[in-house]
Structures are given as structure tokens and as C-alpha cells.
Design a protein around this motif. Structure first.
Motif, PDB file in Angstrom:
ATOM      1  N   PHE A 125      -9.465  -1.002-102.644  1.00  6.73           N
ATOM      2  CA  PHE A 125      -8.234  -1.927-102.774  1.00  6.73           C
ATOM      3  C   PHE A 125      -7.333  -1.306-103.638  1.00  6.73           C
TER       4      PHE A 125
ATOM      5  N   TYR B  74       1.206 -10.867-105.254  1.00  4.58           N
ATOM      6  CA  TYR B  74      -0.325 -10.857-105.089  1.00  4.58           C
ATOM      7  C   TYR B  74      -0.581 -12.216-105.520  1.00  4.58           C
TER       8      TYR B  74
ATOM      9  N   ASN C 113      -8.579  -8.924 -95.363  1.00  6.05           N
ATOM     10  CA  ASN C 113      -8.207  -7.513 -94.857  1.00  6.05           C
ATOM     11  C   ASN C 113      -6.719  -7.323 -94.588  1.00  6.05           C
TER      12      ASN C 113
ATOM     13  N   GLU D 208      -3.646  -7.685 -96.320  1.00  4.81           N
ATOM     14  CA  GLU D 208      -3.710  -6.364 -97.394  1.00  4.81           C
ATOM     15  C   GLU D 208      -4.288  -6.836 -98.800  1.00  4.81           C
TER      16      GLU D 208
ATOM     17  N   HIS E  32      -8.141  -8.648-101.038  1.00  2.00           N
ATOM     18  CA  HIS E  32      -9.492  -8.401-101.366  1.00  2.00           C
ATOM     19  C   HIS E  32     -10.157  -9.665-101.611  1.00  2.00           C
TER      20      HIS E  32
ATOM     21  N   LYS F 243      -1.869 -10.677-100.333  1.00  2.00           N
ATOM     22  CA  LYS F 243      -0.475 -10.122-100.548  1.00  2.00           C
ATOM     23  C   LYS F 243       0.407 -11.013 -99.680  1.00  2.00           C
TER      24      LYS F 243
END
Lengths: 740, 154
Positions: free
Chosen positions: A499, A509, A559, A562, A564, A583
Motif C-alpha cells: 500500500f 485519504y 482496492n 486505491e 487498504h 482515497k
């Protein structure tokens, strides 16, 4: 008779002698006169005679001598004084001229003699040049032979042809008796006679390679004269005559692996072939230097040609191999495509086929729930409903997962209210939580932006899934949900090497932590959580139902965003924390008019900004062009300015949504442009909207505009508000004609 | 002079311009379009207007000086000038241009010459006024103040 002193003698007494003298003098004079005539005649005939002056002198000398002798004839008899004086004059002149001539001849005669020596010298030189030219011609011929040989050798890529041609051409050029090629055998210990010139099919005659003569030849790159008794040279049956001289030269056999880019592999080749050339046996010919040189050059060329042939063979082999592989790959790809298509078809069919009955079951069961039922019946219906809901979820999940797997799922990005998502999740989870008497708390950080850009539905699905899991696996206690903007150091703490968060200006994020005080998870089981269909078979979870897909899908969604997701737990019975980081994009700032010293304009109904709307403005007047452009820029449009109709037609494209044209400029045929734009964009939805800007307030203009095919008319001057409302109306109704 | 006083003077001056009809609401629009991303917009547009107008007036003078006046060309120039002046909000110039155009249609040389004079006069007046106003604004900004806005009641 006594001779007197008078000068008139009679015929002298010695008649005969006098007569002979007389005649001789006459003939002398004649000869003397004729010699110059002859000379003049012949010199006139010849083109070049360098000594004209000498000739004249000589001529004069002779003529005068002749004259003297001639006049002498008269002195035999009695002669007058005139004759005597003439005679004297002639003699004097003659004396003078002859002395001068004698002096001249001293200079000239050595010259004339040296001409002869020079002639001899030139003749020698000519002979020498002839010899040299003969040599050069021979060399030239040799060179020509080499080139021709090389050309012959290099014109083919087939080994046998190359070698055969070499031998034939060499034999022809050098007029050889015999020419043979010995190739090393596979073992490398022997040389085998492979090709000969005269014998059609040479017998497999072998010679061991470690012969002193052969070694000598192999060790030098020059052609070496060898003895005819050497085993490699015994090619012809022994005849009566002395065998001619034999020369042998090595031919390096280059392997593919010997080719390096920069150095010619002279030292690394170990294998050589041997070429043996024999002169005719009954001639006294000797090997000349230029012939040996020719042989060496040819040997090198043969080596190169052979290596080219080898390379070609290799590359053909490689190409064939590649083609085979290509065919195989193609087949595999087609099979894979067929499989995917089959799977997609299956899913599509199953999707529909499975959902329809599910829908019926769920709908009817819920309807049934509303009717009068006995408690047992109610329980049964509830179970049916619950199971069918689970099944419906399973079907959805399977479909989603398969779409996620092959990457065909794409996020629906949009601007949404982040706070609302959390509130919704809370709302959905509160009923179940309150039934289980779990306390749910939501904590949103103050720096969390209210709006974000992302896939709202799937984000909610993911958060809901995690929170739902937390609720499901907790029998008591509390659940806390925290959400905040992740900073870089917290990002790095994600315990995942793959990541790699990248911070950029318009993204942030989001970190959500869901902590529960439930049954917890054995840390060893954590990696399995996110795999499909794997579920803890511990007793506490058996009853909670659910497929094992939820977390796997969440992981896939995360995922895609983008981010985790992972779970931390200290062990069974110690609760666990699910953490997810995704994100999200920052929403674009709306382009309102920023006026620090102006009060806020009352916003019109409709859009306040048209971000990125591509418009084209055609106006010849610089000032009004600037003003219009600024207006549109303020509304967020992407403005292209043109100042002439040609530019306008050139730059207009289907990307432009609106074209503003100033139509009251004489010299610009705006109606013409309108028609041309209509022609250019035949599809209605591709064509930009054409709006006329005018200061003319007469109805005729408006009618003309409508007739020409314009979509709108605006009166100048245009205020910001007016432009805003015009654009709103225009984009909504695709037409806007201002009331005149 | 301190900033507040200068600001008051600017406001009064600008108001007078509007009252006397030199400028109309279009000029306000221009001021609205000016912001941090384009802080010199008004100055730029006004300068452009001055340049354009000078050129147009010269052309007009020359065109009307000819023995055979080409009224089409004259009309074209006047049209341009009218466009520019209306875009910037120079009301009196614009009105003068409108009158000019009607006389051009009639091809009345005397009247057009008179109109030209009129237009020139109006132009120089408004140029003077605008320059004064912009100078005042510059002074205020240099002194560290901000330009006050004008609220028009009509």
C-alpha cells in the motif's frame, strides 16, 4: 712566251688541267646551289625544324660558296676588273658567313648529338613503363577476379552452393589442376574431404587433423606452400609428370556464439577447414604473390559467407519457432475469450433467472408477513424471509465479485456528502444494534470535508459491511466508529508493504476505524478473513449466517478506491478493530464570482457556474470581445476567441457547446457562417448551439437569425446575470431568443 | 490625504459620472468581473477602449476628409466605435455614435461632420473622466486601501 702583268691571259698553256678545273668548278657550283634548295624543300615539308636560323646561315654559306666557284669560272680567262671585284666581294662574304657558321655549329652539333642520346633514354623508359603497366593490369585483373569471386560467393546463402562456387571460380581464375576443401568432422579429430573441383562425388576420405603440416597451415592466416606428398595434397592419381605446386590455406568456421558486437572473433574460433589448391602438373608455373593473396582473400570471404549462411539458418529456425508459439498463443487467447464469454453469458442468465424467483419469494414473503398469522406461522415466514434475503445478498455478492475479479467493475464517481453516508450507515445499523443492546457511537473529525468525490454507493456498502460485521460478532458492549482524514504517518502505519499512498492536492485519504468489543478474532485467522468463502468455523459465528463473501468484496472495493482495509485483534474475546483507508477526491471549487469588495450577487435560479463548458466567441470588436470573454470566464467556461469567420469555421469543433457570434458587424456574414456550421455538423447533438450577440433591436434581425438557423439571440450589452441565465436556459431548452 | 477620505472622494466622483450619464450599468458589470484572478481587468479594458477609439476617430476623420466620402466605411467605423463604447459602458459616446449612424444612412456630409465633432468631444470627456477615476483608484490601492464598490439605486 713571257707572261706579262696584264690580266688578260689567253687560254692557259695547260689546257687539259684547266679544262678539268673549269668543269669541276662548274659542277661544284651546281651542287652548292642545289643543296640549299633541297634543304629548303624538305624542311618546308617537315612540320618541325628548330634550327631555322642555322639553316638560313648554312644556306647562305653554301650559296655564297657556290657563287664563289661560279664566279671562279670567269677568272680562268681574261677578265675585267669588275669581275675581279665581284669575285673579291663574293669571297669576302663567303669567308664571313662561313666563319659565323663554323662558330654556330660549335653550339649546335652537341645538341644534335644529344638528341640521339635522349631518344635512347626515352625508349628505355617506355619499355619500363610497358613492363609496369603489365604488372598493374595483372593486379587489376586479380582484383577483378577477387571481386567477382566474392560476388559469386556472397550471392547465395546456401552453404553447399557457396563452397562449390568458391572452388569452381578459383579453379577458373587461377587455372588450377585441382582444388579441394577439407572440413573438420563432428569429432574434430579428422579432416574430411568434402568438396573437390574435378571429382564429382568425393569419397569420404579422412585425414587426422594433428599433422604437422596441417598445424602449420592452421596456425597462420596466410596461404602456405605445402609439399605435394602431404596427405591432404594427394588428390590426384600419381601421374608421369611432376605434380604442380600445392598451396593450402585455412578457412575459419565461425559459430553464431562467436559473434560479439565489437570484436571480430579472430582468436576464439577453434575450428578451421582446409582449402588445398594445386597447380597444373605439367606446367612450370609457380605460385605468384598476387595469386597467394587472392587465395587468402577468398578464404576470408568464404568464412564470412558461411557464417552469414549459418546466421540465416538460425534466424529462420527462430522465426519458425516464434510463429508456432504465436499460433499456440492465439489459440489459447481465443479459448480464454470463449471461456470468459461463456462465463459472462452464464452470469447474465443466472443473474436474471435467479433474481426473478428471489424477488418473488421476498416480495410475497413480506406481504405474507403483513397478514394475520399464528406465531408459529410468523416464525416460519420470518425464517423464509431471512433466508431468502440472505440468498438474494449472496447472488448479488457473487455477481459483484465476479465482476470485480475480472476488473470489469468501475467505480461510479460523483460528489456526495460524506457526513450523510455515515449518518445513513448509523441509521441502518441502529435497529439491530439496539435489539442486541449494543451502543453505537459515531465520531467524525472536524477536519473531515463535508463533500467528497468517490463512489458513494460502494463506499456505503463497504462501511455498512464492516459495521454490520462488528455488530454481528458482538454480543454485548459498544461499537465505536471514527472517521478522520489520514495523515502521511498514519498512512504508513498500514502494515501493508504494497500500500503506497500518494498524496496529491485534490485527493485525501479517509480513515475509518470500527472498534467493537465482541468476540474478537484469533490473530492467526486474520489473513483468511478477506478470502472468499473462508469463514471461521468457531461456534460463536455459526449462527450468524452470512456468506463469506462480504469482506472479500469490501477488500476489492477498497482496492478499487486505491485504499487498504485490515483488521486488528488482540485475540479471542478481546474485540477487534477494522480499519479502512480509501482515497477520495476533493470536490471542485465552484467558480463563483469572487469579489472581496462587492456584496454577494443574488444568485439566479439555475446553475451558478458552468465548469468547463467549451464555448467559442466570435467578435471583431476588441473591447467587446474582451468583455464577453471575461464574462464567460467568470462563469467558469472554457472560452476560445476568434476574430474572423474563417478562424471561427476552422476552430469550431463538436467539443464546443455554444458559439456566440456578433452578427451586426458588416463584412462578416454571420448567417453564412451559421449555414456552414449547420453543414459541418450534421448530427444535432454534435452541433454547438449558435447564439447571436447583437446591439440591433429590430425584429428583422431576430427573424433573420431564426431563419438562418441560429439557436439564440442576445442583446448587447450583456450583464453577468443575464449571461448566466441565458446559458442556463440555453443548455436546458437548447434555444433562447431574447424578447425584443 | 488618508485612505478613507480618498475612498469617499472616489465614490462621489464615480457617482457623479453615473449621474451625468457618462457611464452606465455596463461599467458596473466590468467592475464585477474584476477579481483576484484578474485584478487589472478594468484598466486593461479601458486602455484597449482608448486605443481602439483613437484609431477609429483618426480613421473617421480621414474618411470624412475625402472628396468622395465612402459612407459605407464611415458607417463601419462608427459601428465599431458604438460597439466598443457600449461594451465599456460609455453611454454618451454610444448615443453620439447612434446619431452618427443615422446621418450616415442619409449620407448627409455636413451632419456627419458635426456628429464626428460631437463624438470626439464626448470621447475626450469620458476619457478624461475615466483616467481621473483610475488614478484615484491607484492612489487608494497604493495607500493600502481597497476600492469601495458602488451601489446604484436605479
Amino acid at each position: 712566251m713571257e707572261s706579262c702583268n696584264c690580266i688578260e691571259p689567253q687560254w692557259p698553256p695547260d689546257d687539259l688541267l684547266m679544262k678539268y678545273q673549269y668543269i669541276s668548278d662548274f659542277f661544284i657550283a651546281l651542287a652548292y646551289f642545289s643543296i640549299p634548295l633541297e634543304l629548303i624543300y624538305f624542311v618546308k615539308k617537315s612540320a618541325v625544324f628548330p634550327y631555322r636560323w642555322v639553316l638560313v646561315q648554312f644556306g647562305a654559306f653554301i650559296v655564297l660558296c657556290g657563287a664563289t666557284h661560279l664566279i671562279n669560272l670567269w677568272t680562268f680567262t681574261v677578265h675585267s676588273r669588275t669581275v675581279a671585284s665581284v669575285m673579291t666581294t663574293a669571297k669576302v662574304l663567303t669567308a664571313a658567313v662561313s666563319c659565323i657558321t663554323a662558330l654556330m655549329l660549335v653550339h649546335i652539333i652537341p645538341d644534335l648529338l644529344s638528341v640521339k642520346t635522349r631518344e635512347l633514354f626515352l625508349k628505355n623508359k617506355a619499355a619500363e613503363l610497358d613492363r609496369e603497366m603489365g604488372l598493374i593490369r595483372t593486379q587489376e585483373e586479380t582484383g577483378r577476379h577477387v571481386r567477382m569471386l566474392t560476388h559469386e560467393i556472397r550471392s547465395t546463402l546456401d552453404r553447399h552452393t557457396i563452397l562449390k562456387t568458391t572452388l569452381v571460380e578459383l579453379g577458373r581464375t587461377l587455372a588450377l589442376e585441382e582444388c579441394a576443401l577439407w572440413m573438420p568432422t563432428r569429432t574434430g579429430l579428422e579432416l574430411q574431404l568434402s568438396y573437390t573441383l574435378r571429382q564429382q562425388n568425393p569419397v569420404g576420405y579422412t585425414v587426422p587433423i594433428h599433422h604437422p603440416v596441417i598445424n602449420q597451415v592452421f596456425s597462420s592466416n596466410r596461404a602456405v606452400k605445402i609439399s605435394p606428398n602431404c596427405p591432404v595434397a594427394r588428390l590426384r592419381p600419381a601421374g608421369k609428370y611432376m605434380p604442380g605446386e600445392v598451396v593450402a590455406v585455412r578457412v575459419p568456421l565461425l559459430h553464431l556464439s562467436n559473434f560479439h558486437i565489437n570484436d571480430w572473433p579472430e582468436l576464439s574460433t577453434k575450428r578451421y577447414a582446409l582449402m588445398v589448391l594445386m597447380l597444373p602438373s605439367d606446367s612450370a608455373r609457380q605460385w605468384h604473390v598476387h595469386e597467394l593473396e587472392l587465395v587468402e582473400v577468398v578464404a576470408d570471404q568464404v568464412a564470412v559467407a558461411l557464417s552469414h549462411a549459418a546466421i540465416l539458418e538460425e534466424s529462420m529456425r527462430a522465426r519458425d519457432l516464434l510463429m508456432e508459439q504465436n499460433v499456440a498463443l492465439d489459440l489459447a487467447r481465443r479459448e480464454a475469450e470463449t471461456a470468459i464469454r461463456a462465463r459472462n453469458d452464464f452470469l447474465a442468465v443466472m443473474n436474471h433467472e435467479m433474481r426473478t424467483p428471489m424477488h418473488a419469494i421476498i416480495a410475497l414473503s413480506s406481504l405474507l408477513q403483513e397478514t394475520e398469522l399464528t406465531p408459529e406461522q410468523r416464525l416460519m415466514v420470518e425464517t423464509v424471509l431471512k433466508s431468502s434475503n440472505l440468498l438474494a445478498t449472496l447472488i448479488n455478492d457473487v455477481l459483484d465479485l465476479s465482476r470485480l475479479e475480472d476488473g470489469s467493475l468501475q467505480l461510479d464517481l460523483g460528489t456526495f456528502n460524506l457526513y450523510a453516508v455515515f449518518r445513513e450507515v448509523l441509521k441502518l445499523i441502529k435497529p439491530i444494534a439496539s435489539v442486541k443492546k449494543l451502543h453505537v457511537s459515531l465520531n467524525l473529525a472536524p477536519d473531515l470535508p463535508e463533500y467528497a468525490v468517490g463512489d458513494e454507493k460502494r463506499l456505503m456498502q463497504t462501511i455498512l459491511n464492516i459495521v454490520g460485521n462488528a455488530v454481528k460478532f458482538s454480543k454485548e458492549g459498544s461499537i465505536s466508529i471514527t472517521a478522520f482524514v489520514a495523515k502521511l504517518d498514519t498512512l504508513r502505519d498500514s502494515k501493508a508493504p504494497e500500500f503506497l499512498p500518494v498524496l496529491s492536492d485534490n485527493h485525501f485519504y479517509l480513515r475509518v476505524q470500527v472498534k467493537d468489543s465482541g468476540s474478537g478474532i484469533n490473530p492467526l485467522d486474520i489473513p483468511k478473513l478477506f478470502t472468499k468463502f473462508a469463514q471461521n468455523q468457531s461456534t460463536g459465528t455459526r449462527n450468524s449466517g452470512g456468506s463469506g463473501l462480504g469482506l472479500a468484496i469490501c477488500k476489492r472495493f477498497v482496492n478499487l478506491m486505491e485504499g487498504h482495509i485490515w483488521i486488528e485483534s488482540e485475540g479471542l474475546g478481546k474485540g477487534c478493530t477494522a480499519i479502512l483507508i480509501v482515497k477520495l477526491g476533493m470536490p471542485e471549487r465552484v467558480n463563483e464570482s469572487k469579489l472581496p469588495y462587492m456584496p454577494k450577487m443574488p444568485t439566479n435560479h439555475g446553475q451558478t457556474a458552468f465548469p468547463g463548458l467549451k464555448v467559442l466567441v466570435m467578435d471583431e470588436n476588441g473591447v467587446s470581445r474582451m468583455v464577453t470573454k471575461e464574462l464567460l470566464l467568470h462563469l467558469g467556461c472554457d472560452v476560445t476567441m476568434v476574430g474572423s469567420s474563417d478562424e471561427c469555421l476552422r476552430l469550431v469543433s463538436h467539443e464546443h457547446k455554444v458559439v456566440f457570434m456578433d452578427i451586426c458587424v458588416p463584412g462578416i456574414d454571420s448567417y453564412g457562417i451559421t449555414i456552414r456550421i449547420h453543414e459541418k455538423f450534421t448530427k444535432r447533438h454534435e452541433r454547438p448551439l449558435l447564439v447571436a450577440l447583437t446591439g440591433n433591436t429590430d425584429k428583422v434581425t431576430k427573424e433573420n437569425c431564426m431563419r438562418a438557423g441560429m439557436d439564440g439571440l442576445i442583446l448587447k450589452p450583456v450583464s453577468l446575470d443575464k449571461m448566466r441565465s441565458v446559458l442556463t436556459d440555453l443548455l436546458e431548452h437548447r434555444v433562447f431568443f431574447e424578447a425584443i | 490625504m488618508e485612505v478613507g477620505q480618498m475612498q469617499r472622494r472616489l465614490v462621489d466622483y464615480t457617482k457623479s459620472l453615473f449621474m451625468e450619464g457618462f457611464l452606465d450599468a455596463q461599467f458596473l458589470q466590468l467592475q464585477q468581473l474584476q477579481d483576484e484572478s484578474n485584478p487589472d481587468f478594468v484598466v486593461e479594458v479601458v486602455s484597449l477602449f482608448f486605443d481602439d477609439s483613437e484609431k477609429l476617430l483618426n480613421d473617421l476623420t480621414m474618411a470624412l476628409d475625402q472628396p468622395n466620402v465612402d459612407f459605407k466605411k464611415v458607417d463601419a467605423h462608427v459601428h465599431q466605435l458604438k460597439g466598443s463604447s457600449s461594451s465599456i459602458g460609455a453611454q454618451r459616446v454610444k448615443n453620439a455614435c447612434i446619431a452618427f449612424r443615422s446621418f450616415c444612412e442619409e449620407q448627409n456630409i455636413d451632419a456627419t461632420l458635426r456628429c464626428l465633432q460631437q463624438v470626439k468631444q464626448e470621447y475626450y470627456l469620458v476619457k478624461n473622466k475615466l483616467e481621473t477615476m483610475l488614478r484615484l483608484e491607484q492612489q487608494i490601492v497604493a495607500a493600502g486601501g481597497s476600492i469601495p464598490m458602488i451601489e446604484l439605486g436605479f
